[in-house]
Design a protein around this motif. Sequence first.
Motif, PDB file in Angstrom:
ATOM      1  N   HIS B  39     -38.867 106.650 -69.420  1.00  0.00           N
ATOM      2  CA  HIS B  39     -40.016 107.283 -70.874  1.00  0.00           C
ATOM      3  C   HIS B  39     -39.779 108.958 -70.177  1.00  0.00           C
ATOM      4  CE1 HIS B  39     -41.212 107.431 -73.993  1.00  0.00           C
ATOM      5  NE2 HIS B  39     -42.517 108.629 -73.972  1.00  0.00           N
ATOM      6  N   GLY B  40     -40.007 108.660 -68.632  1.00  0.00           N
ATOM      7  CA  GLY B  40     -40.438 110.395 -67.723  1.00  0.00           C
ATOM      8  C   GLY B  40     -38.902 111.300 -68.122  1.00  0.00           C
ATOM      9  N   SER B  41     -38.271 110.573 -67.541  1.00  0.00           N
ATOM     10  CA  SER B  41     -36.764 111.477 -67.497  1.00  0.00           C
ATOM     11  C   SER B  41     -36.771 111.756 -68.726  1.00  0.00           C
ATOM     12  CB  SER B  41     -35.384 110.139 -67.056  1.00  0.00           C
ATOM     13  OG  SER B  41     -35.756 108.874 -65.721  1.00  0.00           O
ATOM     14  N   PHE B  42     -37.078 110.818 -69.824  1.00  0.00           N
ATOM     15  CA  PHE B  42     -36.792 111.677 -70.724  1.00  0.00           C
ATOM     16  C   PHE B  42     -36.926 112.791 -71.182  1.00  0.00           C
ATOM     17  CE2 PHE B  42     -35.975 106.934 -72.816  1.00  0.00           C
ATOM     18  CZ  PHE B  42     -34.737 106.981 -72.657  1.00  0.00           C
ATOM     19  N   PHE B  43     -38.825 113.050 -70.888  1.00  0.00           N
ATOM     20  CA  PHE B  43     -40.021 114.150 -71.106  1.00  0.00           C
ATOM     21  C   PHE B  43     -38.757 114.732 -70.064  1.00  0.00           C
ATOM     22  CE2 PHE B  43     -42.552 116.462 -68.488  1.00  0.00           C
ATOM     23  CZ  PHE B  43     -43.485 116.889 -69.644  1.00  0.00           C
ATOM     24  N   MET B  44     -38.354 114.614 -69.235  1.00  0.00           N
ATOM     25  CA  MET B  44     -37.228 115.645 -67.734  1.00  0.00           C
ATOM     26  C   MET B  44     -36.527 116.177 -68.628  1.00  0.00           C
ATOM     27  SD  MET B  44     -36.574 115.367 -64.685  1.00  0.00           S
ATOM     28  CE  MET B  44     -35.098 114.635 -64.535  1.00  0.00           C
ATOM     29  N   LEU B  45     -35.747 115.267 -69.579  1.00  0.00           N
ATOM     30  CA  LEU B  45     -34.487 116.009 -70.240  1.00  0.00           C
ATOM     31  C   LEU B  45     -35.192 116.940 -71.725  1.00  0.00           C
ATOM     32  CD1 LEU B  45     -32.036 113.112 -70.883  1.00  0.00           C
ATOM     33  CD2 LEU B  45     -31.460 114.650 -69.345  1.00  0.00           C
ATOM     34  N   GLY B  46     -35.780 116.141 -72.189  1.00  0.00           N
ATOM     35  CA  GLY B  46     -36.749 117.329 -73.104  1.00  0.00           C
ATOM     36  C   GLY B  46     -36.736 118.969 -72.699  1.00  0.00           C
ATOM     37  N   ALA B  47     -37.637 118.622 -71.386  1.00  0.00           N
ATOM     38  CA  ALA B  47     -37.883 120.147 -70.939  1.00  0.00           C
ATOM     39  C   ALA B  47     -36.199 120.870 -70.664  1.00  0.00           C
ATOM     40  CB  ALA B  47     -38.879 120.587 -69.924  1.00  0.00           C
ATOM     41  N   TYR B  48     -35.486 120.444 -70.455  1.00  0.00           N
ATOM     42  CA  TYR B  48     -34.596 121.504 -69.343  1.00  0.00           C
ATOM     43  C   TYR B  48     -33.360 121.120 -70.588  1.00  0.00           C
ATOM     44  CZ  TYR B  48     -34.606 120.655 -64.466  1.00  0.00           C
ATOM     45  OH  TYR B  48     -34.935 121.016 -63.172  1.00  0.00           O
ATOM     46  N   LEU B  49     -33.425 120.541 -71.512  1.00  0.00           N
ATOM     47  CA  LEU B  49     -32.898 120.681 -72.979  1.00  0.00           C
ATOM     48  C   LEU B  49     -33.083 121.714 -74.122  1.00  0.00           C
ATOM     49  CD1 LEU B  49     -31.995 117.461 -73.791  1.00  0.00           C
ATOM     50  CD2 LEU B  49     -30.037 119.128 -73.197  1.00  0.00           C
ATOM     51  N   VAL B 106     -33.563 106.373 -64.311  1.00  0.00           N
ATOM     52  CA  VAL B 106     -34.148 107.441 -63.712  1.00  0.00           C
ATOM     53  C   VAL B 106     -32.617 107.614 -62.839  1.00  0.00           C
ATOM     54  CG1 VAL B 106     -36.023 107.688 -62.096  1.00  0.00           C
ATOM     55  CG2 VAL B 106     -36.405 106.084 -64.609  1.00  0.00           C
ATOM     56  N   LEU B 107     -33.171 106.972 -62.445  1.00  0.00           N
ATOM     57  CA  LEU B 107     -31.806 107.522 -61.059  1.00  0.00           C
ATOM     58  C   LEU B 107     -30.537 108.290 -61.550  1.00  0.00           C
ATOM     59  CD1 LEU B 107     -31.226 104.349 -58.285  1.00  0.00           C
ATOM     60  CD2 LEU B 107     -32.591 106.595 -58.294  1.00  0.00           C
ATOM     61  N   ILE B 108     -30.257 107.822 -62.672  1.00  0.00           N
ATOM     62  CA  ILE B 108     -28.926 108.162 -62.941  1.00  0.00           C
ATOM     63  C   ILE B 108     -29.023 109.471 -63.167  1.00  0.00           C
ATOM     64  CG2 ILE B 108     -27.322 108.059 -65.029  1.00  0.00           C
ATOM     65  CD1 ILE B 108     -27.058 105.004 -64.702  1.00  0.00           C
ATOM     66  N   VAL B 109     -30.252 109.740 -64.299  1.00  0.00           N
ATOM     67  CA  VAL B 109     -30.944 111.239 -65.009  1.00  0.00           C
ATOM     68  C   VAL B 109     -31.323 112.255 -64.125  1.00  0.00           C
ATOM     69  CG1 VAL B 109     -32.452 112.036 -66.847  1.00  0.00           C
ATOM     70  CG2 VAL B 109     -31.402 109.975 -67.236  1.00  0.00           C
ATOM     71  N   GLN B 110     -31.931 111.511 -63.217  1.00  0.00           N
ATOM     72  CA  GLN B 110     -31.588 112.310 -61.735  1.00  0.00           C
ATOM     73  C   GLN B 110     -30.661 113.266 -61.378  1.00  0.00           C
ATOM     74  OE1 GLN B 110     -34.209 113.581 -58.756  1.00  0.00           O
ATOM     75  NE2 GLN B 110     -35.124 113.065 -60.736  1.00  0.00           N
ATOM     76  N   ALA B 202     -37.100 110.729 -78.875  1.00  0.00           N
ATOM     77  CA  ALA B 202     -37.355 111.678 -79.811  1.00  0.00           C
ATOM     78  C   ALA B 202     -39.472 112.214 -79.185  1.00  0.00           C
ATOM     79  CB  ALA B 202     -37.778 112.438 -80.799  1.00  0.00           C
ATOM     80  N   LEU B 203     -40.419 111.654 -78.607  1.00  0.00           N
ATOM     81  CA  LEU B 203     -41.203 112.034 -78.828  1.00  0.00           C
ATOM     82  C   LEU B 203     -41.225 112.184 -77.020  1.00  0.00           C
ATOM     83  CD1 LEU B 203     -43.780 109.533 -81.101  1.00  0.00           C
ATOM     84  CD2 LEU B 203     -43.487 111.800 -81.161  1.00  0.00           C
ATOM     85  N   ALA B 204     -41.026 111.267 -75.941  1.00  0.00           N
ATOM     86  CA  ALA B 204     -40.800 112.725 -74.741  1.00  0.00           C
ATOM     87  C   ALA B 204     -40.451 113.647 -74.973  1.00  0.00           C
ATOM     88  CB  ALA B 204     -39.697 110.823 -74.275  1.00  0.00           C
ATOM     89  N   GLY B 205     -39.041 113.670 -75.367  1.00  0.00           N
ATOM     90  CA  GLY B 205     -38.209 114.968 -75.352  1.00  0.00           C
ATOM     91  C   GLY B 205     -38.921 116.389 -75.875  1.00  0.00           C
ATOM     92  N   LEU B 206     -39.933 116.010 -77.492  1.00  0.00           N
ATOM     93  CA  LEU B 206     -40.673 117.228 -77.479  1.00  0.00           C
ATOM     94  C   LEU B 206     -41.577 117.350 -76.582  1.00  0.00           C
ATOM     95  CD1 LEU B 206     -41.601 117.954 -80.248  1.00  0.00           C
ATOM     96  CD2 LEU B 206     -43.272 116.664 -80.377  1.00  0.00           C
ATOM     97  N   GLY B 207     -42.347 116.109 -75.860  1.00  0.00           N
ATOM     98  CA  GLY B 207     -43.424 116.350 -74.667  1.00  0.00           C
ATOM     99  C   GLY B 207     -43.205 117.468 -74.026  1.00  0.00           C
ATOM    100  N   ASP B 222     -40.382 114.227 -63.764  1.00  0.00           N
ATOM    101  CA  ASP B 222     -40.547 112.996 -64.791  1.00  0.00           C
ATOM    102  C   ASP B 222     -40.885 111.581 -63.618  1.00  0.00           C
ATOM    103  OD1 ASP B 222     -38.667 112.748 -62.025  1.00  0.00           O
ATOM    104  OD2 ASP B 222     -36.399 111.410 -62.523  1.00  0.00           O
ATOM    105  N   LEU B 223     -40.798 112.126 -62.485  1.00  0.00           N
ATOM    106  CA  LEU B 223     -41.704 110.973 -62.287  1.00  0.00           C
ATOM    107  C   LEU B 223     -43.179 111.684 -61.331  1.00  0.00           C
ATOM    108  CD1 LEU B 223     -39.586 109.629 -58.927  1.00  0.00           C
ATOM    109  CD2 LEU B 223     -40.344 108.573 -60.666  1.00  0.00           C
TER     110      LEU B 223
END
Lengths: 403, 617
Positions: B39-49, B106-110, B202-207, B222-223
Motif C-alpha cells: 500500500h505504501g508503494s501505491f502511495f509513492m507511485l501516486g506522488a511520482y506520477l 514492494v521490491l519491484i516498485v522500489q 486509487a485512494l493511496a495514489g490520491l494521498g 513507501d516504507l
Amino acid sequence: MIARRMFMKAAGLGLAAAAAFGPTGLAAQTITVGEINSYTRLPAFTEPYKKGWQLALEQINEAGGIGGKTLEVISRDDGGEPGNAVKIAEELVTRDEVVMLAGGFFSNVGLALADYAKQRKVLFLASEPLTDALVWSKGNRYTFRLRPSTYMQAAMLAEKAGELDATKWATISPNYAYGKDAVTAFKEVLKERKADVEFVEEQWPPLFKIDAGSTARALEAAKPDAIYNVTFGPDLAKFVREGELRGLFEGREVVSLLSGEPEYLDPLGAEAPEGWIVTGYPWYALKDEGNKAFIDAYREKWGEPPMTGSLVGYNMMMSIATLLRQADSTDTETLVDTLEGLDVETPQGVITYRKADHQSTMGAWVGRTALKDGKGIMVDWYYADGADYLPSPEEAAKMRPAE
Amino acid sequence: MGFYFAQLLTGLASASSLFLVACGLSIIFGVTRIVNFAHGSFFMLGAYLAYTFMAVLPHGILGFWGSVAVAALAVGAIGSLIEIVVLRRIYGAPELFQLVATFGIVLIVQDATLWIWGPEDLLGPRAPGLDSAVRIFGEPIPEYDLALIVIGPLVLAAVWLIFHRTRWGVLVRAATRDREMVGALGVNQSWLFTSVFFLGSALAGLGGALQVPREAVSLLMDLNVIAEAFVVVVIGGMGSVVGAFVAAVLIGELNAFGILIFPQITIVLAFLVMAVVLVLRPWGLFGRPEPTGHTGTVPEAPFVLLTAPQRLAYLAVLAVLAALPFFADAFTLVLLVDIFVFALFAASLHFIMGPAGMISFGHAAYFGLGAYGAALAVKYLAASMEVGLFLAPAAAALGALVFGWFCVRLSGVYLAMLTLAAAQIVWSIAFQWTEVTGGDDGILGVWPSDWASSKTAYYYLALVLSAGGIALLRHIIHAPFGYTLRGGRDSPLRTESIGINLNRHQWMGFVIAGAFAGLAGGIFVFSKGSIFPDELAIPRSVDGLIMVLLGGVQTLVGPVVGAAAFTLIEDWVSRLDYWRLILGLIILFIVILAPEGIAGGAARIATRLGARKKEAA
C-alpha cells in the motif's frame, strides 16, 4: 520424504552457490580492493559516489595502475544493513581475497565494518560515514576515515555562528546518533566561542518522518534568534517548505549542516532557502586547477556535474592508489603503517591521514546559500581545511580506546 | 490561544493525508483480508506520477488538480492490474500468504521507480492559488493545509455514500461481513475484489499525489508511510472507514501536540497508543470483533512423526553439514551460519504461527532481545560468549513473558498488530536509549570466545545450537503441550471446555517461541560481532514471515527450507544491479507457482505423483 528431498536440495544449492561464486581466479597482474556501500538504500548519495570512484579507477589504471598491476574493485551493495555488510566483508576477504576494504555510508554500517576490520585485522577505509565514534571513542588500528566528520563540520559552522549577534538558539535534528552528535558538537564549540549563547528549544523529529508543520510551529513558539538545522534529504525539503510558509525563517539566521551539498540543495530547486550558513560543495564556482580538472573530467565522463559524494568517491580511490603505490606491499600491517600519516594529492590539495586518530584532513566548503537562475547555490564561500577543525593529535589520541 | 489553534489545524492537515492512505488500506483489508504491504508503494507511485503529470500538463489550477486526479486513477489501475495478475491466483492459499506477494511487489516498485525517476528527490510545484499562508488569530496557516482539512472529510463523505447508497457498496459491505455468503448468492467475487482493489489503491495514489506540494517526492515514501497507516487502520478498526478517519485525527493531533511536550518520543507515540487501544478494545474504536475461527480455511492435516527413512534422511543432511568444513571454503561456512540462524528464527516463528495459530508481525523483537541481551552482557558484565549465549534466550523469553501476557488475549490479525506494536516499542528503546544500547551506533566488539573464534569452530557451534533448537521445537510440537496448542488453534471452545487453561498454554507457547528466536539472535550477534537496532525493526520481522510463508506454514520443514531459500536467493541476487526487482519477481514466481509454499508445493506434487503411481498399480 519430499521434505527431505527439498532439504537436500537446499543444502545442495548452498554447495552449488559456493562453487559458482568461488575465487574468481585472479591473475597476479591485478590488485583487488573490496568496496561496500548502501547503493539501494540511499541511491541519491551513493550513485554519484560510485561514479566518482569509477572515474578515479579509470584514471589510475590509464596511468599504469599500481606498479604495473591493474587496480580492480569488487563493489557490493549492503542494502543499508550492518549485519549484511559484515557478511559481504567476510566474503570479500575470505573468498575474493581483497587486499583491503573501503566504503560505507551509514554510520552504523561504518561502525560494524570498523569492528570487523579490528577483529579480522583487515584495513578498512571508511569513505562517508560521519560518526565521530568511528575514529575516536570506537577507533581502532585498522580503521581510517576520509570525509570530514560530524564534529569537524559542526565546528566549521559553529565558528561562523560565533560571529553572529544571535544569542538565543533553537536546534532541529533527526533523532538518531548522527543528529545527536551534530547538536552536541555544535553546542560545545559555539559555547567555547561565545559564552553568552543559550539554547532555548530542541526538536528531534524521527529520521525521514518529520511532521514538518508542527515542528516548525514548535520552533517558532520559542522565538529564537537563530536556528541550527541538522535535518537533510526529504526531511529538509519538508522543513524548508513548511517553515517558509509559516514565516519561521523571517528575520532569523539559520545555520545548517550539509545543506550546501548538491545532493541536498539541488532537489529544493527554486525553493532553496537564501542566506543560510551551510557546509557543502560549490563545484560551479571552483576555478582553481585541481578542482577544475576533476570537475571537467567528471562531467566529460558522466555528462552531469559532480556531487559531494562524487568527490568523496574520487578521493577515496585516489587515497587507495597512493597507499598501495607507497606501501609497495599488500600486507595489512604494512598498509596500516603506511596510511598513518600518509599524504594524498586530491583535487582540493594535499590531505593527510592523521597518525593520531586516523582521520583525514579533507575539509569542506562553508558559505551562505543564495538563489541563481532558479537554483540554490553557495556564495561567499571559503574552503575550510579539515586540519583546522580537529582536536590536537594529543587530545584526539586520548579519546581513542587503548590498543 | 492562537498558537494552539494553529497547532490543531496543522495536526488536522496531517490527519487528512494519513486518512487517505489508511482508508484505502482499511477497505482492502476489510474485504479481501489481504495485509497489503504494497500500500505504501501505491502511495509513492501516486506522488511520482502526480509529479510527472504536473510537469507535463499545463500549469495552473486545472493542471494541478487534473494531475492529482489522473495520478490517483492511474494508481488505481496499477492496483487492479496487480490484483488480477498476482493476487487473484492465490486467494485459495493459507491466510496471510498474499502478504508475501505484496512484499514482492514492494521490491519491484522500489526498483522500477528508481529506474524510471532516478535517485534524486523531486520537489514538485506548490498548489496554484494555495501557495501562501493566511493569518488566523494572528498565526500563519498555509492555505494548502486548509485545503487538505477540507479534502479529508470530503473523501470520507464520498466513500461513505458509495458504501451506503450504491448496490456495489452494499455488496462490498456484505463481503466484509461474510464473503462466502456473498459468493454463494451469486455475486462475482473476483470482480468485486478487483474493484475494491481499484478503489483502495486509487485512494493511496490520491494521498500520495496530494503530498506533492508538501514534501519532496522520494524513494523513502513507501516504507515511511506504511507503518503509520497500519497503526491508523488498527486503531480505527479494520475495515471501518469512519474509524480510519477518527484514528487519523487522533494520531495527527497527538503528533502535533506531542512534539510540544515530548519531542523525543514522537517516534513511538503512535505505537504506544495502538498498543493501549488493542489491549482495551482489541477490534479498534469502530471495528467489529472478528468472527471466531478461521473463515473459509480447510482444517490442516496434523503434523506427523518422522518415519524411519525420513529420520535417516535428516541424519544424512546433518552428516553432510558436519563434513562440510573439510571441503568447503570459509565463506560458504559464513553463509551457512546465516542460514542456520535464520532457519532457527523462522522455525520459532513457525512454532507460534503454525501449531499455535498466533500470527506474529513482530517476531524480530525476540531475535533482537536475544542479540541485545548477549551483547549487553558482554559489554557491561564482561561476560563470556558462553554466558552470552545462555542469556540470549533468557532475555528474549523474559520479553515474551511480558508482551505475551497481553498478546494471547487477542487473536487473528489484532494479535498480529499488537505484536507489531510491542516490537516497535522494543525497537525504539534500543534506538533511543543511547546511553545503554548505543542507539543507532549499536554495540560493537561482541565476538566469540577464543576456542570458537575460527570460522570452522563457530560453524559447528551454530550448527549444534540451531539444529538442536529446531529438533527441540519439533519435539515440543509432538508433545502433549504441542497438541494442546493445536487443539486451541482449531477449537478454542472445546479446548477450554475440557478444562485446559488455553490462555496460559498460549502464553507459554509465546515464551518458548520467543526464547528460540532469542537463541537465534544470540548466535547471530556473535557471528557478526555487532548489533544495531535494525535487527529489531519491521523489515526483520517481515523477513521471518516471508521465510515461513515461502517455505510453507503447513509443513514442519517449511520454515527451514524457506530460510535457506530466502537467504541463498538474496545472497545471490544482491550481486546484480536492480536486484530488488529480480528478488521481487522471484518471490512472485514462487508465490504463484506454489501457493502453499515451497515445501507445501513439493508435498502436493509428491502426493499427486504417489496417487498416480497407485492408480497405475
